[in-house]
Structure formats: structure tokens, C-alpha cells
Write a protein that holds these residues in place. Structure first.
Motif, PDB file in Angstrom:
ATOM      1  N   UNK A 108       0.843  -1.202   0.000  1.00 22.23           N
ATOM      2  CA  UNK A 108       0.000   0.000   0.000  1.00 22.23           C
ATOM      3  C   UNK A 108       0.879   1.254   0.000  1.00 22.23           C
ATOM      4  N   UNK A 109       0.385   2.313  -0.613  1.00 22.86           N
ATOM      5  CA  UNK A 109       1.164   3.543  -0.743  1.00 22.86           C
ATOM      6  C   UNK A 109       0.916   4.456   0.447  1.00 22.86           C
ATOM      7  N   UNK A 110       1.974   4.826   1.127  1.00 20.64           N
ATOM      8  CA  UNK A 110       1.881   5.706   2.289  1.00 20.64           C
ATOM      9  C   UNK A 110       1.739   7.158   1.845  1.00 20.64           C
ATOM     10  N   UNK A 111       1.310   8.017   2.777  1.00 18.62           N
ATOM     11  CA  UNK A 111       1.158   9.444   2.485  1.00 18.62           C
ATOM     12  C   UNK A 111       2.473  10.021   1.982  1.00 18.62           C
ATOM     13  N   UNK A 112       3.519   9.786   2.727  1.00 15.46           N
ATOM     14  CA  UNK A 112       4.881  10.035   2.265  1.00 15.46           C
ATOM     15  C   UNK A 112       5.474   8.668   1.975  1.00 15.46           C
ATOM     16  N   UNK A 113       5.726   8.347   0.707  1.00 17.28           N
ATOM     17  CA  UNK A 113       6.131   6.974   0.369  1.00 17.28           C
ATOM     18  C   UNK A 113       7.312   6.481   1.204  1.00 17.28           C
ATOM     19  N   UNK A 114       7.179   5.267   1.720  1.00 18.00           N
ATOM     20  CA  UNK A 114       8.276   4.620   2.428  1.00 18.00           C
ATOM     21  C   UNK A 114       9.259   4.053   1.417  1.00 18.00           C
ATOM     22  N   UNK A 115      10.534   3.892   1.792  1.00 16.02           N
ATOM     23  CA  UNK A 115      11.511   3.309   0.867  1.00 16.02           C
ATOM     24  C   UNK A 115      11.082   1.910   0.419  1.00 16.02           C
ATOM     25  N   UNK A 116      11.445   1.571  -0.796  1.00 17.90           N
ATOM     26  CA  UNK A 116      11.130   0.250  -1.332  1.00 17.90           C
ATOM     27  C   UNK A 116      11.948  -0.818  -0.606  1.00 17.90           C
TER      28      UNK A 116
END
Length: 268
Positions: free
Chosen positions: A76-84
Motif C-alpha cells: 500500500x502507498x503511504x502518504x509520504x512513500x516509504x523506501x522500497x
């Protein structure tokens, strides 16, 4: 399709709530129904059967947990994307965690704010739901939040056949995942928080819609890669758990109900 998804959601609540029913004839199909925390029936054998067919592909009682192709599952995509996830890691398990976030307050300090001291949660295997129906997975933490915290006294019941294990802290900064149970041996591991992102707008305020919001999404990295299967864990789709900004009127130690989806990555 909507009816089938609703049936699946209702059936999963039986797993997450883990009410103390007895196994009759065969898993799920022999149960006569369950009761929610409000005293009303919230699932039926037909709903459970739909869940079997739709998501779990469970091979039967007293066998290994189902395996599903997780290669196409996306986080799932976070508000501020977490590192892959790090190169070379693969998703090996997805679980719904249901438990509490735990806090303390310095009552001698009039301006004190709650301090996080860890969490305790029971984890339930939803890997096949993540693989087959990501839209359904999105709904599960908020459903789990409105159900009772699972009781460890019932872990030998049929509902716990889908229990992945337990999540807790060994100290205030070390989340631990113990996913070796009497039924399954997935692995264990100690982690450290490396990245965080605020829960998206619209995340649940708390249990039954009352509370201070949902805790952040996290990326956790293994404290040591030696002898540990799981290398990275993402806490996503959080529901509840936020203590608020003030200690005024709070006890010295308290818990806040929460649920979340955990994605666990390992070395191939």
C-alpha cells in the motif's frame, strides 16, 4: 461480487476475533455461527464457506497453512512513500495484527505528552487475501479494530489455525515478531524502526470511530541479518492506536486499541 466480498469480510472477523467456539466435523463448515462483542450474530457457515473459496484456499484441518503467489503483491502507498524493499528480498507473509499500542505519561509534568513504549498484537495470516484481493485487504484492519482483542486463552481453538504468531517489544525500541507457533514455523526476528510516514487522511480515528487517529506507517529493518529469516517489515493500513497529544487526565500507563497490516520480507 459485493455479496461475496461482504461474506469474506464477515468470515475473516471470525478469525480475528477468535471467539472460543469448538471445532465440529471440519474446520469452519461445522460451526453453527458466532457472536460479536455486541451480542449479535455476525457470521454464518455460508459466509465462512465463501471465505474459503474466495481467499484462503485452505487445504483442510491439521495441515500446513496455504501458500499463495505473493510475487505480484504491491505494498500500500503511504502518504509520504516509504523506501522500497531492499534488492534481493521477496515478500513472504502478510498478516493482520490486532492488539494495543502502549504508552506512559509523566504525571509530575503538567506539559508531558504520551511516550510510546511498544505494542502487543496477535498476527493472523492473510497472505492469500493480499494475493487475491488487495481491495479486500484494505478493509480488514478497520474491521479488526472494532472486534475484541484476541484472547491467548483461546489459541488452541480452530479459529487460531490462521494465527501467524505474536508481535511485541523486547525493549522500548525493539519490535519483535515471534511467528513460530504450535501449528506453524514461519520464523522470528528483532527489528529497528528506520522510516515512518503519517497515516493517510481518512484513516480510522479509533475503535468504534472514537479516538485520536491512526498510528504512523513504518518500515522496520532487521537488527541483525545473521540467522534471521525476515529482513524487513512494513506496518501499513493502520487503524487506531494514536494516544493524542496530551497527558492531561491520562494514567501513568495506558493502552490504545489498534490494528494494522504487516508485510514481511525475507531473503530468497
Amino acid at each position: 461480487m459485493l455479496f461475496a466480498q461482504a461474506s469474506c469480510l464477515l468470515a475473516l472477523t471470525a478469525v480475528v476475533a477468535a471467539a472460543p467456539f469448538e471445532k465440529v466435523e471440519k474446520r469452519w463448515g461445522g460451526w453453527g455461527g458466532g457472536w460479536g462483542g455486541n451480542g449479535r450474530p455476525w457470521w454464518s457457515p455460508s459466509a465462512a464457506s465463501s471465505y474459503l473459496e474466495f481467499g484462503k484456499r485452505y487445504p483442510g484441518s491439521n495441515t500446513a497453512a496455504p501458500t499463495c503467489d505473493l510475487s505480484q503483491v504491491t505494498l500500500p502507498t503511504a502518504s509520504t512513500p516509504l523506501p522500497a524493499p531492499a534488492a534481493g528480498l521477496s515478500l513472504s507473509h502478510v498478516a493482520i495484527g490486532r492488539g494495543t499500542q502502549n504508552y506512559t505519561c509523566d504525571l509530575a509534568n503538567a506539559t508531558a505528552t504520551p511516550v510510546a513504549i511498544g505494542a502487543v498484537a496477535t498476527l493472523f495470516n492473510v497472505s492469500c487475501v493480499a494475493a487475491d484481493s488487495p481491495d479486500l485487504l484494505q478493509k480488514l484492519p478497520s474491521i479488526a479494530l472494532d472486534l475484541p482483542v484476541p484472547s491467548t486463552a483461546n489459541e488452541d481453538s480452530a479459529a487460531y489455525q490462521d494465527m501467524s504468531g505474536h508481535h511485541f517489544f523486547t525493549d522500548s525500541s525493539t519490535p519483535f515478531f515471534d511467528m513460530d507457533t504450535s501449528l506453524h514455523s514461519y520464523g522470528t526476528g528483532a527489528f529497528k524502526k528506520t522510516n515512518t510516514s503519517a497515516a493517510p487522511a481518512g484513516a480510522p480515528l479509533g475503535q468504534y470511530g472514537v479516538g485520536n487517529g491512526s498510528v504512523a506507517w513504518l518500515k522496520l529493518d532487521a537488527k541483525s541479518s545473521d540467522g534471521q529469516i525476515f529482513q524487513e517489515v512494513y506496518r501499513t493500513l493502520t487503524a487506531g492506536g494514536n494516544p493524542g497529544n496530551y497527558c492531561t487526565g491520562m494514567p501513568a500507563a495506558f493502552e490504545v486499541q489498534y490494528a494494522a497490516a504487516y508485510f514481511l520480507f525475507e531473503k530468497p
